[in-house]
Design an enzyme around this catalytic site. Structure first.
Site, PDB file in Angstrom:
ATOM      1  N   ASP A  89       9.589  22.937 -58.929  1.00 49.27           N
ATOM      2  CA  ASP A  89      10.909  23.399 -58.510  1.00 49.27           C
ATOM      3  C   ASP A  89      10.776  24.682 -57.700  1.00 49.27           C
ATOM      4  O   ASP A  89       9.934  25.543 -58.007  1.00 49.27           O
ATOM      5  CB  ASP A  89      11.798  23.687 -59.735  1.00 49.27           C
ATOM      6  CG  ASP A  89      12.029  22.445 -60.583  1.00 49.27           C
ATOM      7  OD1 ASP A  89      12.097  21.347 -60.004  1.00 49.27           O
ATOM      8  OD2 ASP A  89      12.140  22.580 -61.818  1.00 49.27           O
TER       9      ASP A  89
ATOM     10  N   ASP B 164      14.477  33.742 -61.044  1.00 47.23           N
ATOM     11  CA  ASP B 164      13.517  33.010 -61.875  1.00 47.23           C
ATOM     12  C   ASP B 164      12.295  33.879 -62.142  1.00 47.23           C
ATOM     13  O   ASP B 164      11.820  33.997 -63.276  1.00 47.23           O
ATOM     14  CB  ASP B 164      13.046  31.727 -61.178  1.00 47.23           C
ATOM     15  CG  ASP B 164      14.058  30.599 -61.213  1.00 47.23           C
ATOM     16  OD1 ASP B 164      14.668  30.394 -62.270  1.00 47.23           O
ATOM     17  OD2 ASP B 164      14.218  29.927 -60.186  1.00 47.23           O
TER      18      ASP B 164
ATOM     19  N   GLU C 255       8.484  27.862 -68.508  1.00 42.59           N
ATOM     20  CA  GLU C 255       8.677  26.879 -67.440  1.00 42.59           C
ATOM     21  C   GLU C 255       8.040  27.346 -66.139  1.00 42.59           C
ATOM     22  O   GLU C 255       7.595  26.533 -65.333  1.00 42.59           O
ATOM     23  CB  GLU C 255      10.171  26.635 -67.214  1.00 42.59           C
ATOM     24  CG  GLU C 255      10.425  25.614 -66.116  1.00 42.59           C
ATOM     25  CD  GLU C 255      11.874  25.529 -65.681  1.00 42.59           C
ATOM     26  OE1 GLU C 255      12.244  24.505 -65.075  1.00 42.59           O
ATOM     27  OE2 GLU C 255      12.626  26.474 -65.931  1.00 42.59           O
ATOM     28  N   GLU C 256       7.990  28.642 -65.935  1.00 44.95           N
ATOM     29  CA  GLU C 256       7.558  29.182 -64.657  1.00 44.95           C
ATOM     30  C   GLU C 256       6.038  29.322 -64.530  1.00 44.95           C
ATOM     31  O   GLU C 256       5.542  29.667 -63.460  1.00 44.95           O
ATOM     32  CB  GLU C 256       8.217  30.545 -64.419  1.00 44.95           C
ATOM     33  CG  GLU C 256       9.740  30.539 -64.496  1.00 44.95           C
ATOM     34  CD  GLU C 256      10.395  29.589 -63.509  1.00 44.95           C
ATOM     35  OE1 GLU C 256       9.842  29.392 -62.408  1.00 44.95           O
ATOM     36  OE2 GLU C 256      11.457  29.044 -63.841  1.00 44.95           O
TER      37      GLU C 256
ATOM     38  N   ASP D 243      12.496  28.713 -71.413  1.00 48.70           N
ATOM     39  CA  ASP D 243      12.920  28.587 -70.021  1.00 48.70           C
ATOM     40  C   ASP D 243      13.677  29.869 -69.716  1.00 48.70           C
ATOM     41  O   ASP D 243      14.791  30.068 -70.215  1.00 48.70           O
ATOM     42  CB  ASP D 243      13.833  27.367 -69.849  1.00 48.70           C
ATOM     43  CG  ASP D 243      14.288  27.163 -68.408  1.00 48.70           C
ATOM     44  OD1 ASP D 243      14.072  28.070 -67.577  1.00 48.70           O
ATOM     45  OD2 ASP D 243      14.879  26.101 -68.120  1.00 48.70           O
TER      46      ASP D 243
ATOM     47  N   LEU E 163      15.262  31.158 -67.152  1.00 45.08           N
ATOM     48  CA  LEU E 163      16.557  31.118 -66.466  1.00 45.08           C
ATOM     49  C   LEU E 163      16.900  29.675 -66.108  1.00 45.08           C
ATOM     50  O   LEU E 163      16.657  29.212 -64.996  1.00 45.08           O
ATOM     51  CB  LEU E 163      16.550  32.008 -65.224  1.00 45.08           C
ATOM     52  CG  LEU E 163      17.949  32.371 -64.699  1.00 45.08           C
ATOM     53  CD1 LEU E 163      18.730  33.180 -65.740  1.00 45.08           C
ATOM     54  CD2 LEU E 163      17.863  33.158 -63.399  1.00 45.08           C
ATOM     55  N   ASP E 164      17.475  28.983 -67.065  1.00 41.30           N
ATOM     56  CA  ASP E 164      17.929  27.607 -66.850  1.00 41.30           C
ATOM     57  C   ASP E 164      19.134  27.605 -65.910  1.00 41.30           C
ATOM     58  O   ASP E 164      20.016  28.459 -66.018  1.00 41.30           O
ATOM     59  CB  ASP E 164      18.318  27.005 -68.210  1.00 41.30           C
ATOM     60  CG  ASP E 164      19.038  25.684 -68.072  1.00 41.30           C
ATOM     61  OD1 ASP E 164      18.370  24.700 -67.711  1.00 41.30           O
ATOM     62  OD2 ASP E 164      20.264  25.647 -68.299  1.00 41.30           O
TER      63      ASP E 164
ATOM     64  N   GLU F 128      13.259  22.899 -73.324  1.00 39.15           N
ATOM     65  CA  GLU F 128      14.624  22.438 -73.053  1.00 39.15           C
ATOM     66  C   GLU F 128      15.053  21.416 -74.110  1.00 39.15           C
ATOM     67  O   GLU F 128      16.003  21.644 -74.859  1.00 39.15           O
ATOM     68  CB  GLU F 128      14.722  21.854 -71.638  1.00 39.15           C
ATOM     69  CG  GLU F 128      14.576  22.916 -70.566  1.00 39.15           C
ATOM     70  CD  GLU F 128      14.494  22.344 -69.148  1.00 39.15           C
ATOM     71  OE1 GLU F 128      15.011  23.008 -68.226  1.00 39.15           O
ATOM     72  OE2 GLU F 128      13.912  21.259 -68.949  1.00 39.15           O
TER      73      GLU F 128
END
Length: 359
Positions: free
Chosen positions: A84, A90, A113-114, A134, A136-137, A297
């Site tokens: 993404d 983020d 996630e990052e 995560d 910053l969803d 998530e």
């Protein structure tokens, strides 16, 4: 002593003071998240970890509020672990959470996630816990000032190992000890659940700089609540027959379901918890394993939903109907379908799979 070794107070000690609906300077009781955590657990290492998490949530909330002023809108020019595009926020929010958690002395390993790989905390600063998050969803919404959020799950490291390993990370969601999310919207709200102690709701009071306890033992509305479905219907042509059929049924009759979809999982799940209905991000012909990530998530949101009396399923996943928390992930960014909400609506989806002869 709760399962897994971490310590929590007994259930009859759950009734802590809840804030009165007042912004008066004359009030003398402040039922903050800090007080709640200390009252909830006699495990000071876990308490320190949760203090670090709430600090990171406050810092991220401030960054979101000042994104325009601080020139934080737009892309950072990179992609994350799952391909993404990364927004500037983020990157910043990820740095905030990693710094807070690595330096609190309570974490052994972090999964973000990052970041493509796990973040192993040096042994001189390592603690007993594993955190998947995560940071910053829903960050694709940030430039148009739509709600975003942070999602997290906390595990305890396996007791028979001195150092953390992948086995401490790749576990079922049933091993979570604490899960929560923080939503950055019109207000900053944090929902948190300790295993077996219900779901609790906090709102950030900017004048105090503290999360204040506003609702204990949050439950989904009786009977399933409002008839609301939340999904990205832009993917509908790729859905399997059962999902197509159930969404079509939502639109039938004199009183059809209402459609609500923000595109930020935190916002959509928060509404589902408080109002009722169902949130769906199913697998489809393009994304056969779904698009949402299991560890940071799917698992924490399923854990939260079940704590509130709801259900969490993958629907049809790898040839069978699966309870979401029972999945055993094989890599840290593994994906899964997510179907969560009230029992009424999740059960109806599972029944539709059976009716269609897909299981």
């Amino acid at each position: 002593m709760a399962s897994g070794g971490y310590k929590t107070k007994s259930a009859d000690e759950d009734s802590l003071t809840i804030t009165s609906a007042s912004d008066s300077i004359s009030i003398s009781q402040f039922p903050t998240l800090t007080r709640y955590v200390i009252g909830k657990t006699s495990d000071m290492e876990l308490a320190v970890l949760l203090m670090a998490l709430q600090l990171a949530c406050k810092a991220t909330s401030r960054a979101c509020c000042k994104a325009g002023i601080g020139n934080l809108f737009g892309l950072a020019g990179e992609v994350n672990s799952t391909g993404d595009d990364q927004k500037k926020l983020d990157v910043l929010s990820n740095d905030i959470f990693i710094d807070a958690l690595k330096n609190c002395g309570a974490c052994a390993v972090l999964v973000s996630e990052e970041d493509e790989e796990p973040i192993w905390v040096p042994e001189d600063r390592a603690g007993r816990f594993v955190v998947a998050f995560d940071p910053l969803d829903g960050s694709s919404n940030i430039d148009c000032n739509v709600s975003t959020g942070t999602i997290f799950a906390v595990y305890e490291k396996m007791p028979d190992r001195k150092s953390a390993s992948m086995a401490d990370i790749l576990r079922t969601g049933n091993d979570i000890v604490v899960a929560g999310y923080c939503m950055y919207g019109a207000a900053t709200e944090l929902m948190i659940t300790f295993k077996g102690h219900g779901l609790h709701r906090f709102t950030l009071d900017p004048s105090l700089g503290e999360f204040v306890h506003i609702q204990a033992h949050v439950k989904m509305p009786e009977g399933g609540g409002k008839k609301i479905y939340s999904c990205n219907e832009g993917n509908s042509q790729n859905w399997d027959p059962a999902i197509k059929a159930i969404v079509a049924k939502y639109k039938e009759g004199d009183k059809p379901y209402a459609a609500r979809y923000v595109g930020s999982m935190v916002s959509d799940v928060h509404r589902t918890l408080l109002y009722g209905g169902i949130y769906l991000y199913p697998a489809d012909s393009k994304s056969k394993n779904g698009k949402l990530r299991v560890l940071y998530e799917g698992f924490p949101m399923a854990f939260i939903m079940e704590a509130a009396g709801g259900s969490a399923s993958c629907g049809l996943f790898k040839g069978k109907i699966q309870r979401l928390l029972d999945i055993v992930p094989t890599n840290i960014h593994e994906k899964c379908p997510v179907i969560i909400g009230c029992n009424r609506d999740v059960d109806a989806v599972i029944a539709e799979y059976k009716k269609q002869g897909l299981v």
